[in-house]
Design a protein around this motif. Structure first.
Motif, short mmCIF file in Angstrom:
data_model
loop_
_atom_site.label_atom_id
_atom_site.label_comp_id
_atom_site.label_asym_id
_atom_site.label_seq_id
_atom_site.Cartn_x
_atom_site.Cartn_y
_atom_site.Cartn_z
N LEU A 53 5.33 -8.73 -2.21
CA LEU A 53 4.71 -8.29 -0.97
C LEU A 53 3.49 -9.14 -0.69
O LEU A 53 2.72 -9.44 -1.60
N LEU A 54 3.34 -9.56 0.57
CA LEU A 54 2.16 -10.31 0.99
C LEU A 54 1.57 -9.67 2.25
O LEU A 54 2.32 -9.19 3.11
N PRO A 55 0.24 -9.68 2.38
CA PRO A 55 -0.39 -9.14 3.59
C PRO A 55 -0.18 -10.10 4.76
O PRO A 55 0.17 -11.26 4.57
N PRO A 56 -0.41 -9.62 5.97
CA PRO A 56 -0.15 -10.43 7.17
C PRO A 56 -0.80 -11.81 7.16
O PRO A 56 -0.19 -12.79 7.56
N GLU A 57 -2.03 -11.90 6.68
CA GLU A 57 -2.74 -13.17 6.72
C GLU A 57 -2.21 -14.21 5.72
O GLU A 57 -2.61 -15.37 5.78
N GLU A 58 -1.32 -13.80 4.84
CA GLU A 58 -0.80 -14.73 3.84
C GLU A 58 0.70 -14.97 3.93
O GLU A 58 1.27 -15.65 3.08
N THR A 59 1.34 -14.46 4.97
CA THR A 59 2.80 -14.57 5.04
C THR A 59 3.28 -16.01 5.26
O THR A 59 4.44 -16.31 4.99
N VAL A 71 7.23 -5.46 7.07
CA VAL A 71 7.01 -4.03 6.82
C VAL A 71 5.62 -3.64 7.31
O VAL A 71 4.64 -4.33 7.03
N PRO A 72 5.54 -2.57 8.07
CA PRO A 72 4.22 -2.10 8.51
C PRO A 72 3.54 -1.35 7.37
O PRO A 72 4.15 -0.52 6.71
N LEU A 73 2.29 -1.66 7.14
CA LEU A 73 1.49 -0.95 6.15
C LEU A 73 0.28 -0.35 6.83
O LEU A 73 -0.29 -0.94 7.75
N ASN A 74 -0.11 0.84 6.38
CA ASN A 74 -1.32 1.43 6.95
C ASN A 74 -2.54 0.75 6.31
O ASN A 74 -2.41 -0.07 5.39
N ASP A 75 -3.72 1.08 6.79
CA ASP A 75 -4.94 0.41 6.31
C ASP A 75 -5.16 0.58 4.81
O ASP A 75 -5.55 -0.36 4.12
N ASP A 76 -4.90 1.78 4.31
CA ASP A 76 -5.08 2.02 2.88
C ASP A 76 -4.10 1.19 2.06
O ASP A 76 -4.47 0.59 1.05
N GLU A 77 -2.86 1.12 2.50
CA GLU A 77 -1.86 0.32 1.80
C GLU A 77 -2.22 -1.17 1.82
O GLU A 77 -2.08 -1.87 0.82
N LEU A 78 -2.70 -1.65 2.97
CA LEU A 78 -3.13 -3.05 3.06
C LEU A 78 -4.31 -3.33 2.13
O LEU A 78 -4.36 -4.38 1.47
N ASP A 79 -5.25 -2.40 2.05
CA ASP A 79 -6.38 -2.58 1.13
C ASP A 79 -5.90 -2.67 -0.31
O ASP A 79 -6.36 -3.52 -1.07
#
Length: 154
Positions: A53-59, A71-79
């Protein structure tokens, strides 16, 4: 760049790209039909070592041709995902900052309640490790709120 994080597959689990799903824990997206179908189609489970899994800024780092799914992640999951990708010391400092934020978020309400309960301001300042002016300001703000009972009458 996209606004979604991405699940993707790596051929070699030793590749240090992305975070394993198990390192992030409790992702709500894993229960969606789209993610379940994607995992099934590739014959893997969410806990497989090749699922990352990678966050949006690293895809952009996902290799060309890799099987991937937004995959959509909420703020807590992204953190949590971002912390899973950080060096340990940096992640620990971020955890400390979050704990500090959580404990100080209710500071003024606590100081106001202590004043309303009759704890002397100098004692509140000493116990809370706050400046006496901070305690006085919080107490005054608490008196202005209609739901706050204010200082106790003696």
């Amino acid at each position: 760049m996209t606004d979604d994080a991405y699940l993707f597959l790596v051929d070699d689990p030793a590749v240090p790209l992305g975070a394993s799903v198990t390192a992030v824990e409790d992702l709500t997206c894993l229960e969606t039909p789209a993610v379940r179908a994607w995992l099934d189609a590739h014959g893997v489970s969410a806990t497989s070592p090749g699922v990352r899994l990678l966050p949006p800024e690293e895809t952009d780092a996902i290799p060309d041709g890799a099987e991937k799914l937004p995959v959509p992640l909420n703020d807590d999951e992204l953190d949590r995902l971002r912390r899973a990708l950080m060096p340990g010391a940096l992640a620990r400092v971020e955890e400390e900052l979050l704990a500090y934020r959580d404990c100080t978020g209710e500071r003024d309400a606590l100081l106001s309640r202590a004043t309303a309960a009759g704890v002397p301001p100098h004692r509140i300042a000493r116990l809370a490790g706050e400046d006496a002016r901070t305690v006085a300001t919080a107490a005054a703000q608490g008196q202005d709120r209609p739901s706050d009972p204010g200082p106790r009458q003696r």
